[in-house]
Design an enzyme around this catalytic site. Structure first.
Site, mmCIF file in Angstrom:
data_model
loop_
_atom_site.group_PDB
_atom_site.id
_atom_site.type_symbol
_atom_site.label_atom_id
_atom_site.label_comp_id
_atom_site.label_asym_id
_atom_site.label_seq_id
_atom_site.Cartn_x
_atom_site.Cartn_y
_atom_site.Cartn_z
ATOM 1 C CG MET A 32 -5.602 -0.435 -0.884
ATOM 2 S SD MET A 32 -4.127 -1.197 -0.181
ATOM 3 C CE MET A 32 -4.421 -1.000 1.586
ATOM 4 C CG ASP A 53 -1.982 -4.143 1.684
ATOM 5 O OD1 ASP A 53 -1.879 -4.549 2.849
ATOM 6 O OD2 ASP A 53 -1.333 -3.177 1.236
ATOM 7 N N GLY A 54 -4.647 -5.777 3.679
ATOM 8 C CA GLY A 54 -5.402 -5.187 4.782
ATOM 9 C C GLY A 54 -6.292 -6.198 5.470
ATOM 10 C CB SER A 79 2.852 -5.455 5.310
ATOM 11 O OG SER A 79 3.051 -4.101 5.665
ATOM 12 C CG MET A 129 2.298 4.886 4.209
ATOM 13 S SD MET A 129 1.299 4.584 5.664
ATOM 14 C CE MET A 129 1.024 2.809 5.516
ATOM 15 C CG HIS A 171 3.289 -5.160 0.938
ATOM 16 N ND1 HIS A 171 2.779 -5.070 -0.342
ATOM 17 C CD2 HIS A 171 2.682 -4.178 1.646
ATOM 18 C CE1 HIS A 171 1.889 -4.096 -0.400
ATOM 19 N NE2 HIS A 171 1.806 -3.530 0.805
ATOM 20 C CG ASP A 227 2.649 -0.978 3.418
ATOM 21 O OD1 ASP A 227 1.990 -0.971 2.353
ATOM 22 O OD2 ASP A 227 2.581 -1.897 4.256
ATOM 23 C CG HIS A 270 1.090 -0.296 -1.177
ATOM 24 N ND1 HIS A 270 0.254 -0.685 -0.146
ATOM 25 C CD2 HIS A 270 0.374 0.576 -1.928
ATOM 26 C CE1 HIS A 270 -0.914 -0.064 -0.272
ATOM 27 N NE2 HIS A 270 -0.864 0.713 -1.330
ATOM 28 C CG MET A 316 -0.400 3.719 0.316
ATOM 29 S SD MET A 316 -0.485 2.842 1.890
ATOM 30 C CE MET A 316 1.055 1.937 1.818
HETATM 31 C C1 DX5 Z 1 -1.982 -0.350 4.984
HETATM 32 C C2 DX5 Z 1 -0.866 -1.109 4.322
HETATM 33 C C3 DX5 Z 1 -0.801 -2.549 4.624
HETATM 34 C C4 DX5 Z 1 -0.678 -2.933 6.076
HETATM 35 C C5 DX5 Z 1 -1.452 -4.201 6.279
HETATM 36 O O1 DX5 Z 1 -2.065 0.898 4.399
HETATM 37 O O2 DX5 Z 1 -0.949 -0.967 2.923
HETATM 38 O O3 DX5 Z 1 0.213 -3.194 3.840
HETATM 39 O O4 DX5 Z 1 0.632 -3.134 6.507
HETATM 40 O O5 DX5 Z 1 -1.446 -4.517 7.622
HETATM 41 P P1 DX5 Z 1 -2.399 -5.616 8.266
HETATM 42 O O6 DX5 Z 1 -2.050 -6.925 7.617
HETATM 43 O O7 DX5 Z 1 -2.054 -5.547 9.704
HETATM 44 O O8 DX5 Z 1 -3.814 -5.209 7.960
HETATM 45 ZN ZN ZN Z 2 0.446 -2.127 1.626
#
Ligand code: DX5
Ligand code: ZN
Length: 218
Positions: free
Chosen positions: A141, A179-180, A12, A41, A37, A39, A70, A72
């Site tokens: 998630m 993820d997470g 990510s 947002m 990946h 993200d 992804h 969000m």
């Molecule tokens: C959180 C993201 C993740 C995040 C994961 O909302 O969707 O992709 O980057 O980070 P780590 O691996 O540090 O939990």
């Molecule tokens: Zn993500």
């Protein structure tokens, strides 16, 4: 997207240096990662703001890796075309978003990308069941979306198992992504539960030996 590994690693870029995305992508590609990946947002769906289609477009030129975007965001239906045009290979959006789910899946497909649905920790497996046949991937998630570096929620493991079982009945090729909070210990638990795509941000980008870190997740 063609993959050589059965367990796929998706770093990510939320944990990467945003001023050096070309180098950061190359660093994880050479370390053996399978896709990037990304993200996205919007500051509404989650309390954080990251990047949009313009950065995806540049990333697509900068790396050969498939882009796993992804979203969000509150209204994915309004933006999936822009992300597909920018070069997103896979577009995942939240089942909790405001958009019509079937219409959003159809729009992603007609724009030439692979559709995926994401569930927040509080959302049950049953929420994605009606769509499993139409999806390339489901993302579970394992933290609340919004920030990297949070602690893995082990109570998500039964949900991973439940979705794997439902998918095996109707769409055995469906990829299951987590993820997470993914580090070697939690990666192992997720793979045992049926996950085959592991997103990892802080663990991979924080590693001094990224190739060893990718291998340790796989
Ligand atoms: C959180 C993201 C993740 C995040 C994961 O909302 O969707 O992709 O980057 O980070 P780590 O691996 O540090 O939990
Ligand atoms: Zn993500």
């Amino acid at each position: 997207m063609n993959f050589t590994h059965s367990i796929k690693i998706a770093p990510s870029i939320l944990s990467a240096d945003y001023a050096s995305l070309r180098d950061e992508s190359e660093r994880v590609r050479l370390a053996g990662a399978d896709m990037l990946h990304v993200d996205v947002m919007d500051g509404h769906f989650v309390p954080n703001i990251t990047i949009g289609p313009a950065v995806v477009k540049s990333l697509n030129k900068a790396t050969e890796m498939p882009l796993d975007c992804h979203l969000m965001i509150t209204d994915p239906l309004d933006y999936v075309e822009a992300f597909a045009k920018a070069g997103a290979d896979l577009i995942s959006f939240h089942v909790e978003s405001r958009s019509d789910i079937a219409a959003t899946i159809a729009k992603i497909k007609s724009a030439g990308a692979l559709p995926a649905l994401v569930l927040k920790p509080g959302t049950p497996a049953s929420a994605v069941e009606p769509y499993l046949r139409d999806l390339a991937l489901v993302l579970v998630m394992t933290v609340e979306p919004g920030f990297g570096g949070q602690k893995f929620m082990s109570d998500m493991l039964p949900k991973i198992r439940a979705i794997r079982a439902m998918a095996d009945a109707v769409n055995p090729d469906l990829l299951l992504e987590v993820d997470g909070g993914i580090v070697p210990d939690t990666a192992k638990l997720c793979v045992e539960a049926g996950a085959d795509v592991l997103v990892s941000g802080s663990y991979l980008f924080g590693a001094t030996d990224v190739a060893a870190a990718v291998a340790s997740l796989r």
